[in-house]
Structure formats: structure tokens, C-alpha cells
Design an enzyme around this catalytic site. Structure first.
Site, PDB file in Angstrom:
ATOM      1  N   LYS A  83       0.861  -1.182   0.000  1.00  0.00           N
ATOM      2  CA  LYS A  83       0.000   0.000   0.000  1.00  0.00           C
ATOM      3  C   LYS A  83       0.899   1.234   0.000  1.00  0.00           C
ATOM      4  O   LYS A  83       1.771   1.390   0.866  1.00  0.00           O
ATOM      5  CB  LYS A  83      -0.874  -0.017   1.258  1.00  0.00           C
ATOM      6  CG  LYS A  83      -2.314   0.352   1.008  1.00  0.00           C
ATOM      7  CD  LYS A  83      -3.136   0.019   2.226  1.00  0.00           C
ATOM      8  CE  LYS A  83      -4.474   0.719   2.174  1.00  0.00           C
ATOM      9  NZ  LYS A  83      -5.232   0.491   3.406  1.00  0.00           N
TER      10      LYS A  83
HETATM   11  O1  G3P Z   1      -7.858   1.116   5.116  1.00  0.00           O
HETATM   12  C1  G3P Z   1      -8.237   2.365   4.691  1.00  0.00           C
HETATM   13  C2  G3P Z   1      -9.603   2.770   5.110  1.00  0.00           C
HETATM   14  O2  G3P Z   1     -10.598   1.897   4.782  1.00  0.00           O
HETATM   15  C3  G3P Z   1      -9.785   3.809   6.116  1.00  0.00           C
HETATM   16  O3  G3P Z   1     -11.073   3.900   6.637  1.00  0.00           O
HETATM   17  O4  G3P Z   1     -12.683   4.572   8.360  1.00  0.00           O
HETATM   18  O5  G3P Z   1     -10.272   5.239   8.609  1.00  0.00           O
HETATM   19  O6  G3P Z   1     -11.740   6.309   6.885  1.00  0.00           O
HETATM   20  P1  G3P Z   1     -11.455   5.076   7.683  1.00  0.00           P
END
Ligand code: G3P
Length: 220
Positions: A83
Site C-alpha cells: 500500500k
Molecule cells: O484502510 C483504509 C480505510 O478503509 C480507512 O477507513 O474509516 O479510517 O476512513 P477510515
């Protein structure tokens, strides 16, 4: 649509993998920190649970550092996907990692033009963060629609659209309707997806009726 789990908690990963519906896992530095475990060890353990792409994020912000870190992380297991943040040095790292045959998930994507650049750089997947756009009062799902349509216009672009930052079951429903390749889903949303009060009510009624059945046993 493929379903990835968005977590670094191995107990959760085991739980949902047992349902037979998990195609991969995504992690990020925040999720790894929350797990309280050593990065490489968690990634290795996740790879032993799920046989699919497992995203591990670099923390360098310079191309050389990202490539070095990505190459090291990719050595943990053949399913590890690196990533990389969607910044100029990240695009260059994506290109360099692709040249080494290492798969990438270009993350922190907030616009269709960013996604186009990630695809041109050779990203295996691109992760638009829809929940964080919704939080700003924008329509995250409109971004998914734009990216899916853009990539469809150019079949030579092989990058998969990975819907990230999912906050509710409707995000998953809409991602599937739009034809996104993958949704990465937090554990609590998995529970909401499977649960329905009518399922519970119907099952309770079936089981109660079953208890009143004739058993064929003599009555006296
Ligand atoms: O892994 C990346 C992602 O899905 C982040 O989600 O909830 O931290 O915006 P969030």
C-alpha cells in the site's frame, strides 16, 4: 465484487474467514498501531489465515524508501500487496514496484484524476476513501462511479477499484451496484450486513413451531 476485511485484528479475520466470504485483507498504519502488535508478525499471521491479497502499507514518503520498504514487506508472503500513498513519490514507487513484479494498492485516493494517475503508474488496486469524503459533506459514492466509468472507458487500464473507508451497509450495496471490483469492509459492518431482524424473527418462529410437532411417540 470481492470482499476484503479492513482490519489488523486476527481474531476478527479468523471469525469472518470462517464464513467463507473473505477474499483479502487491508491494513494501514493506524490499524496496525491499534492492534498493538509487531507489523511484520501481524502481516505474516494474516497471510496464514486468508489466501488472497493482504495489503501492508509503507510509512516512507520518499520513492526510494517506499520501494525498499515495499520490497522487504513483499518478501513476507507472495500475497502481500504494498500500500502506497497517492502522492508524486508514491506514483514513482508504484511504477518501480510494478517493474519488480510487486503488486500495489495506491491509497488515500480522493479524486478520479488521482485514480487515473495511479492506474497509469501501474497500480494493481486503487483505494478511494468514500467515508472520509462523506464526512466532508461530499458524495463519496459519486467518486466510485466516476472512477469505475473512467476505467471502463480504457480497457487497457487493469487497476482494480477498491472501495475503502466504508461506513455503512449502503456503501457496500452501492459499490456492488456500480460494479466496483472490491469493497474493504470493517468487521462491524460485516455484522450489519449479515444481520436482519426478519431473519431472526422467522428463525425463532420456525424453531418454536418445531417444538410443537407430533413426534410419533405413543401418548399413553
Ligand atoms: O484502510 C483504509 C480505510 O478503509 C480507512 O477507513 O474509516 O479510517 O476512513 P477510515
Amino acid at each position: 465484487m470481492k470482499i476484503f476485511l479492513d482490519t489488523a485484528e486476527v481474531a476478527d479475520i479468523r471469525k469472518y474467514a470462517a464464513w467463507g466470504v473473505i477474499d483479502g485483507v487491508t491494513t494501514n498504519p493506524s490499524l496496525i498501531a491499534k492492534s498493538g502488535r509487531v507489523f511484520e508478525e501481524v502481516i505474516e499471521e494474516i497471510c496464514s489465515i486468508v489466501d488472497g491479497p493482504i495489503s501492508a502499507e509503507v510509512t516512507s514518503v520518499e520513492t526510494e524508501g517506499m520501494v525498499e520498504e515495499g520490497t522487504r514487506l513483499a518478501g513476507i508472503h507472495e500475497n502481500v500487496v504494498i500500500k502506497v500513498p497517492l502522492i508524486p513519490t508514491g506514483l514513482a514507487a508504484t511504477k518501480a514496484l510494478a517493474a519488480k513484479g510487486i503488486k500495489t494498492n495506491v491509497t488515500l485516493c480522493f479524486s478520479a484524476t488521482q485514480a487515473l494517475l495511479a492506474a497509469k503508474a501501474g497500480a494493481t488496486m486503487v483505494s478511494p476513501f468514500i467515508g472520509r469524503l462523506d464526512d466532508l459533506g461530499e458524495r463519496g459514492m459519486a467518486l466510485i462511479e466516476d472512477i469505475v466509468r473512467t476505467f471502463r472507458n480504457y480497457p487497457t487500464l487493469k487497476t482494480e477499484v477498491l472501495v475503502a473507508s466504508i461506513r455503512n451497509t449502503d456503501h457496500v450495496r452501492q459499490a456492488a451496484l456500480l460494479g466496483a471490483d472490491i469493497s474493504t469492509i470493517p468487521p462491524k459492518i460485516m455484522d450489519k450486513m449479515v444481520g436482519h431482524h426478519m431473519t431472526d424473527k422467522g428463525l425463532a418462529a420456525f424453531l418454536a413451531d418445531w417444538e410443537t410437532r407430533a413426534t410419533g411417540a405413543p401418548t399413553s
